[in-house]
Design a protein around this motif. Structure first.
Motif, mmCIF file in Angstrom:
data_model
loop_
_atom_site.group_PDB
_atom_site.id
_atom_site.type_symbol
_atom_site.label_atom_id
_atom_site.label_comp_id
_atom_site.label_asym_id
_atom_site.label_seq_id
_atom_site.Cartn_x
_atom_site.Cartn_y
_atom_site.Cartn_z
ATOM 1 N N GLY A 142 0.802 -1.219 0.000
ATOM 2 C CA GLY A 142 0.000 0.000 0.000
ATOM 3 C C GLY A 142 0.824 1.253 0.000
ATOM 4 N N GLY A 143 1.980 1.223 0.663
ATOM 5 C CA GLY A 143 2.796 2.421 0.737
ATOM 6 C C GLY A 143 3.392 2.821 -0.590
ATOM 7 N N GLY A 144 3.363 1.913 -1.575
ATOM 8 C CA GLY A 144 3.953 2.232 -2.864
ATOM 9 C C GLY A 144 3.041 2.982 -3.786
ATOM 10 N N CYS A 145 1.768 3.205 -3.359
ATOM 11 C CA CYS A 145 0.839 3.868 -4.273
ATOM 12 C C CYS A 145 1.190 5.328 -4.444
ATOM 13 N N ARG A 176 10.736 7.342 -4.581
ATOM 14 C CA ARG A 176 11.275 7.263 -3.216
ATOM 15 C C ARG A 176 10.932 5.921 -2.573
ATOM 16 N N THR A 177 9.737 5.414 -2.861
ATOM 17 C CA THR A 177 9.357 4.096 -2.331
ATOM 18 C C THR A 177 10.268 3.013 -2.877
ATOM 19 N N VAL A 178 10.558 3.087 -4.181
ATOM 20 C CA VAL A 178 11.456 2.100 -4.788
ATOM 21 C C VAL A 178 12.842 2.185 -4.161
ATOM 22 N N HIS A 225 16.074 6.386 -9.875
ATOM 23 C CA HIS A 225 17.062 7.459 -9.939
ATOM 24 C C HIS A 225 16.870 8.303 -11.200
ATOM 25 N N LEU A 226 16.664 7.640 -12.328
ATOM 26 C CA LEU A 226 16.466 8.339 -13.591
ATOM 27 C C LEU A 226 15.266 9.272 -13.512
ATOM 28 N N THR A 227 14.174 8.792 -12.947
ATOM 29 C CA THR A 227 12.959 9.596 -12.850
ATOM 30 C C THR A 227 13.166 10.815 -11.959
#
Length: 452
Positions: A108-111, A170-172, A186-188
């Motif tokens: 859920g935190g990745g949304c 940031r989640t990734v 990082h690219l994004t």
């Protein structure tokens, strides 16, 4: 009976071919949307709409229901349909599907980090992945969770939702297990700074250099000419005496190595915009050296153009043209894939630099017209208007008799620039039209002739 058995074998082979083609289309569609290629609405496969309907129905089943499908299976379906949605330019629907896929795995935190968000169903907790804490922590679901998040952050960035893309990135970065797994995030982040609303090229360059350092590639912000020369000498040694043009004959890059080349290209482009051509040339040389090991990337052509710029300014025309020939050969490799916005801009820069050294200006007219259409289709207004400026200058340089159609095109583009608020471009187009009036012996100004 033998005939029936043979028919069954043929049916199975056809099904295998269909599945292989579908998988190829899913991957290819994702890559096309990622590179800015025009969305291809391929409805040749009637099961496309069935997949969209199936995902909608399955996502509507409550997670705690006995009828709910296994979380991983539904997450995979959402990922597959999201790729198809991106290929049809349905980025909003793709975002919803990806968030629902993440939610099914318990991430859920990745949304968005705010709970809810577009598509709903993004709260924390809920159904977990294989009875583990969440998709990030599950050995069986980690790769699927990473794929969902990577595609989500690229989709949000493509939609211009830079803040949302940054939150997913940031989640990734907080959960990825390796440096390689972090590269798209990082690219994004770098692109959000250099291409986002503020377009801070200096900050984007500095951030990009930090990111590249974490991936094993160190560059000084202000490299010396000696440093660039040394990188070029290494490239020459690794080419074993062959011309730089031979890089275009190398094998294609693997998918897992492409993000690093994307990152190198992004930082080099930001450095050019930041008026730091020495750094851009150094990065481009490193990319050429890497291509000898990992293969040819679609981002290599614009970096070949970057390599030719210093030689052009130094009036080392033979070397500049050699880099231009490499860029053209790299672009020709992509001709069958359709032209993306990135491809069009690389071609524009190429025709604007080294190609003019050994060919008439008029040979670039068709390319400029095509690049203009592509840039306008992708909303790259400044580049499109710049193409018209260059077209006009080449037209004048060729000494072609002025045709009324040319006057009309300049007046039309001047109006476009005025409507779009590009006042500095309006002045340039007015000067072009005044030049035409002077050639025709007319004393009125371009503004007066237009009723302005």
């Amino acid at each position: 009976e033998p005939e029936e058995a043979e028919d069954e074998t043929e049916d199975e082979e056809e099904e295998d071919d269909d599945e292989a083609f579908e998988d190829e289309q899913a991957g290819g569609a994702d890559g096309a949307a990622e590179n800015g290629k025009p969305a291809v609405q391929d409805m040749s496969w009637p099961e496309d709409w069935m997949l969209f309907v199936a995902s909608d129905h399955l996502n509507a089943i409550p997670r705690n229901s006995e009828l709910a499908p296994p979380p991983r299976d539904l997450a995979r379906l959402n990922l597959r349909v999201a790729r198809k949605a991106r290929a049809k330019a349905a980025f909003g629907q793709a975002t919803v599907l990806l968030r629902q896929g993440i939610h099914r795995l318990g991430g859920g935190g990745g949304c968005t980090g705010e709970g809810g968000g577009e598509g709903g169903g993004c709260g924390k907790g809920g159904e977990q992945c294989d009875n583990d804490d969440d998709g990030w922590k599950s050995s069986k679901c980690y790769n699927l969770t990473l794929e969902l998040h990577d595609l989500l952050l690229r989709t949000e960035f493509a939609r211009g939702n830079y803040a949302a893309a940054e939150r997913v990135a940031r989640t990734v970065l907080s959960n990825a297990r390796s440096t390689q797994d972090k590269i798209l995030a990082h690219l994004t982040l770098v692109q959000s700074v250099s291409q986002g609303e503020d377009k801070d090229y200096e900050a984007g360059t500095r951030m990009g250099l930090e990111v590249l350092r974490s991936h094993g590639h160190r560059f000084p912000l202000r490299p010396t000419e000696a440093r660039v020369w040394a990188e070029g000498a290494r490239l020459k040694a690794e080419l074993r005496g062959g011309p730089i043009r031979t890089i275009a004959d190398r094998p294609e890059i693997r998918d897992e190595d492409e993000p690093l080349m994307m990152l190198l290209h992004e930082v080099a482009s930001a450095a050019i915009a930041y008026q730091n051509q020495t750094l851009a040339a150094l990065i481009a040389l490193r990319a050429m050296r890497l291509s000898l090991v990992v293969g040819v990337s679609r981002h290599l052509a614009p970096m070949a153009v970057i390599l030719g710029m210093p030689h052009l300014e130094a009036e080392s025309f033979r070397k500049a043209y050699a880099r231009g020939s490499l860029a053209m050969a790299l672009l020709d490799r992509r001709e069958d894939d359709g032209k993306s916005a990135e491809h069009a801009l690389a071609e524009f820069r190429l025709h604007n630099s080294s190609l003019q050294l050994r060919r008439p200006f008029r040979d670039s007219f068709a390319a400029y017209s095509e690049v203009y259409e592509i840039c306008m289709a992708y909303g790259s207004v400044d580049h499109a208007l710049s193409v018209v400026m260059l077209y006009a200058m080449c037209y004048f340089a060729e000494g072609i008799p002025i045709h009324p159609v040319m006057e009309g095109k300049l007046a039309k583009t001047e109006h476009q620039a005025k409507v779009l608020g590009r006042s500095y471009m309006v002045n340039v187009f007015q000067m072009f039209r005044q030049f035409i009036l002077n050639l025709q012996g007319k004393g009125s100004t371009a503004a007066a002739a237009a009723g302005g």
